[in-house]
Enzyme design. Structure first.
Site, PDB file in Angstrom:
ATOM      1  N   SER A 108       0.814  -1.232   0.000  1.00 58.88           N
ATOM      2  CA  SER A 108       0.000   0.000   0.000  1.00 58.88           C
ATOM      3  C   SER A 108       0.837   1.268   0.000  1.00 58.88           C
ATOM      4  CB  SER A 108      -0.957   0.010   1.206  1.00 58.88           C
ATOM      5  OG  SER A 108      -1.792  -1.117   1.188  1.00 58.88           O
ATOM      6  N   ASP A 134      -6.482  -1.104  -9.207  1.00 62.72           N
ATOM      7  CA  ASP A 134      -5.482  -0.192  -9.762  1.00 62.72           C
ATOM      8  C   ASP A 134      -5.778   0.151 -11.219  1.00 62.72           C
ATOM      9  OD1 ASP A 134      -3.752   0.476  -7.665  1.00 62.72           O
ATOM     10  OD2 ASP A 134      -2.730  -1.439  -7.795  1.00 62.72           O
ATOM     11  N   GLU A 144       3.017  -2.722 -13.585  1.00 60.00           N
ATOM     12  CA  GLU A 144       3.094  -2.745 -12.123  1.00 60.00           C
ATOM     13  C   GLU A 144       3.070  -4.187 -11.634  1.00 60.00           C
ATOM     14  OE1 GLU A 144       0.360  -1.685  -8.204  1.00 60.00           O
ATOM     15  OE2 GLU A 144      -0.273  -0.977 -10.189  1.00 60.00           O
ATOM     16  N   ASP A 173       8.098 -11.348  -1.053  1.00 60.16           N
ATOM     17  CA  ASP A 173       6.976 -12.283  -0.966  1.00 60.16           C
ATOM     18  C   ASP A 173       7.233 -13.464  -1.888  1.00 60.16           C
ATOM     19  OD1 ASP A 173       5.765 -10.474   0.684  1.00 60.16           O
ATOM     20  OD2 ASP A 173       4.346  -9.717  -0.811  1.00 60.16           O
ATOM     21  N   ILE A 174       6.966 -14.665  -1.413  1.00 60.74           N
ATOM     22  CA  ILE A 174       7.222 -15.855  -2.226  1.00 60.74           C
ATOM     23  C   ILE A 174       6.338 -15.863  -3.469  1.00 60.74           C
ATOM     24  CG2 ILE A 174       5.570 -17.330  -0.977  1.00 60.74           C
ATOM     25  CD1 ILE A 174       7.661 -19.602  -1.278  1.00 60.74           C
ATOM     26  N   LYS A 216      17.408   2.780   6.100  1.00 61.05           N
ATOM     27  CA  LYS A 216      17.748   1.358   6.148  1.00 61.05           C
ATOM     28  C   LYS A 216      16.687   0.459   5.510  1.00 61.05           C
ATOM     29  CE  LYS A 216      21.053   0.417   8.032  1.00 61.05           C
ATOM     30  NZ  LYS A 216      22.438   0.387   7.506  1.00 61.05           N
ATOM     31  N   GLY A 232     -23.644  -4.561  -4.450  1.00 59.89           N
ATOM     32  CA  GLY A 232     -23.280  -5.510  -3.403  1.00 59.89           C
ATOM     33  C   GLY A 232     -23.917  -6.855  -3.675  1.00 59.89           C
ATOM     34  N   CYS A 268     -26.824  -0.644  -9.277  1.00 60.07           N
ATOM     35  CA  CYS A 268     -26.849  -2.108  -9.329  1.00 60.07           C
ATOM     36  C   CYS A 268     -27.793  -2.642  -8.250  1.00 60.07           C
ATOM     37  CB  CYS A 268     -25.427  -2.658  -9.191  1.00 60.07           C
ATOM     38  SG  CYS A 268     -25.270  -4.411  -9.619  1.00 60.07           S
ATOM     39  N   HIS A 312     -22.840   0.080 -13.556  1.00 57.03           N
ATOM     40  CA  HIS A 312     -21.914   0.759 -12.636  1.00 57.03           C
ATOM     41  C   HIS A 312     -21.313   1.990 -13.323  1.00 57.03           C
ATOM     42  CE1 HIS A 312     -21.703  -2.172  -9.303  1.00 57.03           C
ATOM     43  NE2 HIS A 312     -22.047  -3.038 -10.241  1.00 57.03           N
ATOM     44  N   GLU A 336     -19.893   4.495 -12.086  1.00 54.30           N
ATOM     45  CA  GLU A 336     -18.661   4.978 -11.453  1.00 54.30           C
ATOM     46  C   GLU A 336     -17.412   4.475 -12.154  1.00 54.30           C
ATOM     47  OE1 GLU A 336     -19.700   1.197  -9.010  1.00 54.30           O
ATOM     48  OE2 GLU A 336     -20.721   2.737 -10.200  1.00 54.30           O
TER      49      GLU A 336
END
Length: 542
Positions: free
Chosen positions: A14, A71, A139, A146-147, A188, A353, A380, A514, A516
């Site tokens: 984040s 994103d 990106e 992270d594995i 660091k 929702g 919706c 939607h 938006e």
């Protein structure tokens, strides 16, 4: 020749990799370049479509029906470039594709391994479906170390070698925490993050250092020395009061300039950022304020409504007012007297929702808005709740409901068991897979003449993005129109209700799609612009 810019992140999640990618894309656009942005997600889900909003946040739907990471919404809003299925990939989809090829025998009996088969599939995705783009920004989700991210990091490392330094640039986003006891920013964590990236063979050329204050020159020199990059390539990613300041801030720090210099491209004059400056000015200096109550199910994690919050902000920008959002869990309205919390708000919005929890609270919110003359926007699920409310309290069918929650009599909202994908008709059987089994992507809608939405859009036909399994039953149209509700938007064949409105109300509109997802700061969606304008009128009455 497309140049690739890979954006990774370290220290913590984040940090704003998505916004950094979107902002750089906007800066390159402002310099006249054509860009495309992509996201590599390291989770094993095939897509985020069946993930909990509390786990993943918003599922952003593209025109071609892909369920993707939020994103991609930032990418579209900042650059205006429509995203596609080919702009988001997950580990789950990569593995599914590779395993399907193995089952078909495409690998001719070879032992299928992470290297080269998985990494080759990732590289193929990164480079696919590009035409005349000058830059492709990629990106990488997650955090270095992270594995889950390792196959993606290995793939972009290989791409960096194959493309060469004239076509591949690595940017790393890190954190510079301020320690009050020491009175200084600490480098660091950034040093260790770059060391972790170096361990997989990637040397970043640009560092974006998230900080809450300017980075002193001595700290920049220290970071440059230990991380083996030029001092001017240590970019301060400073906290800002609005995300629309991010492109301006990155330009002031020289981010876009460093990218062009790395590729040996002429920097030229200053990019035209006037429209960004205008947006920031409107956000910082509004002429008024309205309060919108968002009555939802996932209000404890606002990322679940990321595009919605931005679209409401865009509506405020268009009307030069600040939009204050009151996020309310719909369940609270299922207790006596709680509905009065909505008194004094200037607009009520019930977003999309799934599931029964909070349903009755949303219906009460729709009823409150209708009876009090408060602007209501149902999106919706919010449209379905408005229709159920009208069926119960205007048409007199007190037991009306949705078949999503059992077997109401009547079911004014029902499951779509058949729908078209491309040229094929599909049907979902009970107990079948949930993933990808919705009406997804952009669909046409016909607007009826003389309706409020026809005036708002200024068009007879529109295209909007959908993500739903349930629809209002068209067979209730006559009964509902007889009590004042207008079905003002329909699918071209007239079968699927897309928009309802209440003509006798100042502003009462429900949409099955939607809107938006298509709103942008420079192109606010007309429904949000109109809704906020109605809220301004309401604010003068309260």
């Amino acid at each position: 020749m497309t140049r690739f810019i890979f954006i990774t992140g370290g220290v913590v999640s984040s940090l704003g990799k998505g916004l950094a990618s979107a902002a750089l894309g906007a800066l390159l656009q402002a310099r006249g370049f054509k860009v495309r942005l992509r996201k590599l997600d390291p989770y094993l889900n095939v897509d985020p479509g069946t993930m909990s909003p509390y786990q993943h946040g918003e599922v952003y739907v593209t025109d071609d029906g892909a369920e993707t990471d939020l994103d991609l919404g930032h990418y579209e809003r900042f650059t205006g470039v429509p995203t596609r299925q080919s702009d988001n990939i997950t580990t789950g989809r990569i593995y599914s594709n590779v395993i399907a090829k193995e089952r078909r025998g495409d690998y001719l009996g070879a032992t299928v391994q992470v290297i080269p088969h998985i990494t080759d599939a990732i590289k193929e995705f990164v480079q696919a479906d590009l035409t005349d783009e000058d830059f492709c920004l990629v990106e990488v989700g997650g955090t270095v170390g992270d594995i889950e991210s390792l196959p993606f990091l290995e793939a972009i490392r290989q791409l960096g070698n194959e493309l060469g330094p004239d076509r591949a640039l690595f940017t790393h986003v890190t954190l510079l925490p301020y320690i009050p006891a020491a009175g200084e920013l600490k480098t660091k964590p950034t040093q260790h993050s770059v060391k972790e990236l170096l361990s997989v063979g990637i040397q970043p050329q640009i560092l974006l250092c998230r900080a809450d204050r300017p980075i002193p020159d001595n700290e920049r020199r220290k970071i440059a020395l230990f991380c083996n990059i030029k001092q001017e390539a240590v970019i301060a990613a400073l906290d800002v009061d609005t995300i629309y300041q991010v492109p301006i801030s990155y330009h002031e720090q020289g981010f876009d300039t460093q990218v062009l210099k790395f590729f040996g491209m002429p920097v030229g004059g200053e990019p035209d950022l006037s429209r960004w400056q205008e947006i920031v000015s409107r956000v910082r200096h509004p002429e008024g304020e309205v309060t919108i109550a968002v009555v939802g199910k996932y209000t404890s994690l606002l990322d679940a409504y990321k595009s919605l919050g931005e679209a409401l902000t865009h509506g405020g920008i268009a009307n030069n007012v600040k939009v204050k959002l009151d996020w309310i869990d719909a369940e609270i309205f299922e207790t006596d007297g709680a509905i009065h919390r909505l008194e004094g708000v200037h607009g009520i919005l019930v977003p999309g929702g799934f599931g029964e929890r909070g349903t009755e609270g949303k219906i009460k919110a729709a009823q409150f808005a209708r009876e009090r003359g408060i602007p209501y926007f149902g999106i919706c699920f919010g449209m379905q709740m408005a229709v159920i409310e009208a069926t119960r309290h205007l048409a007199g069918l007190e037991n009306a409901g949705s078949s999503e929650f059992g077997h109401p009599d009547p079911a004014v909202v029902g499951l779509m068991t058949e729908w078209s994908r491309g040229n094929q008709l599909e049907k979902r059987a009970a107990g079948g897979d949930l993933g990808g089994t919705m009406r997804l992507g952009s669909y046409d809608c016909h607007l009826l003449p003389g309706t409020k939405v026809r005036d708002i859009y200024g068009a007879d036909f529109i295209q909007e993005r959908h993500r739903h399994r349930y629809e209002v039953n068209i067979n209730f149209r006559d009964k509902l129109e007889a009590v004042g509700l207008t079905f003002s938007g329909l699918s071209p064949d007239g079968v699927l209700p897309e928009i309802v409105e209440l003509p006798t109300h100042p502003w009462y509109i429900g949409v099955q799609f939607h809107p938006e997802l298509k709103s942008k700061p420079f192109e606010p969606h007309p429904l949000f612009t109109s809704f906020i304008r109605a809220a301004i009128e309401q604010s003068r009455l309260v």
